[in-house]
Design a protein around this motif. Structure first.
Motif, PDB file in Angstrom:
ATOM      1  N   TYR A   1       0.909  -1.339   0.009  1.00  0.00           N
ATOM      2  CA  TYR A   1       0.078   0.113  -0.012  1.00  0.00           C
ATOM      3  C   TYR A   1       0.869   1.235  -0.205  1.00  0.00           C
ATOM      4  O   TYR A   1       2.135   1.063   0.209  1.00  0.00           O
ATOM      5  CB  TYR A   1      -0.893   0.002   1.209  1.00  0.00           C
TER       6      TYR A   1
ATOM      7  N   LEU B   1      -4.297   3.879   3.884  1.00  0.00           N
ATOM      8  CA  LEU B   1      -4.661   2.466   4.037  1.00  0.00           C
ATOM      9  C   LEU B   1      -6.216   2.702   4.139  1.00  0.00           C
ATOM     10  O   LEU B   1      -6.867   3.272   4.991  1.00  0.00           O
ATOM     11  CB  LEU B   1      -4.182   1.959   5.439  1.00  0.00           C
TER      12      LEU B   1
ATOM     13  N   THR C   1      -5.299  -4.594   0.223  1.00  0.00           N
ATOM     14  CA  THR C   1      -5.472  -3.386   0.732  1.00  0.00           C
ATOM     15  C   THR C   1      -6.231  -2.387  -0.145  1.00  0.00           C
ATOM     16  O   THR C   1      -6.167  -1.213  -0.089  1.00  0.00           O
ATOM     17  CB  THR C   1      -4.231  -2.681   1.298  1.00  0.00           C
TER      18      THR C   1
END
Length: 176
Positions: free
Chosen positions: A128, A133, A150
């Motif tokens: 990521y 996030l 993610t």
């Protein structure tokens, strides 16, 4: 009673002030928080799951669960990062039990619960971008396999990285 309410209000106000000051501290945070979601590709119900101890929702067979806040991951991704997924399955989530509250129910439930299965897996943390996030999505696959992403989109949308169909059959023999 008035004193207790007053104390609770002041404690709450103090916590709020500390949290607001913590958000103003210089530097990059060590961890990021995101929602924890699950996708169940199997015929067994997932009673509950966790990632590094952060709890996730239950998930019906061939279903979705989640939006549970929060899971914490390092603010900066690097290769080799891993997390532990633990989950409990109910292989017969459609079992009929006697009337709730009876001795027959308690005996039937104990017999049913004895068939629950505990699982765990160590999974690579998917990459990521630094400081972002959206969520961590855990996919539960046949043979107690787990995949994670993610991605900031929902399962099934174009560009979503995990393409496994929602209804997967358990093979006669699972790979080692």
């Amino acid at each position: 009673m008035k004193t207790l309410i007053s104390r609770v209000i002041w404690q709450w106000a103090g916590v709020c002030m500390l949290l607001s000051l913590a958000g103003c501290s210089p530097g990059t945070p060590k961890f990021l928080a995101g929602d924890l979601n699950g996708v169940n590709h199997t015929s067994a119900a997932i009673n509950h799951f966790s990632v590094n101890g952060y709890g996730g929702a239950n998930i019906s067979p061939y279903g979705y669960g989640g939006g549970v806040c929060c899971v914490m991951l390092p603010s900066q991704w690097s290769p080799g990062l891993k997390f532990k997924v633990e989950w409990e399955t109910d292989p017969n989530s459609t079992a009929r039990l006697p009337r709730l509250g009876t001795d027959e129910y308690r005996a039937g439930y104990a017999k049913h619960k004895a068939k629950y299965q505990q699982h765990s897996a160590i999974v690579d943390i998917p990459s990521y971008e630094i400081g972002t996030l959206c969520s961590l999505k855990i996919h539960f696959l046949p043979c107690n396999q787990v995949k994670a992403t993610t991605a900031c989109m929902a399962y099934g949308q174009p560009g979503y990285p995990i393409k496994d169909p929602i209804e997967m059959k358990e093979p006669a023999v699972c790979p080692k």
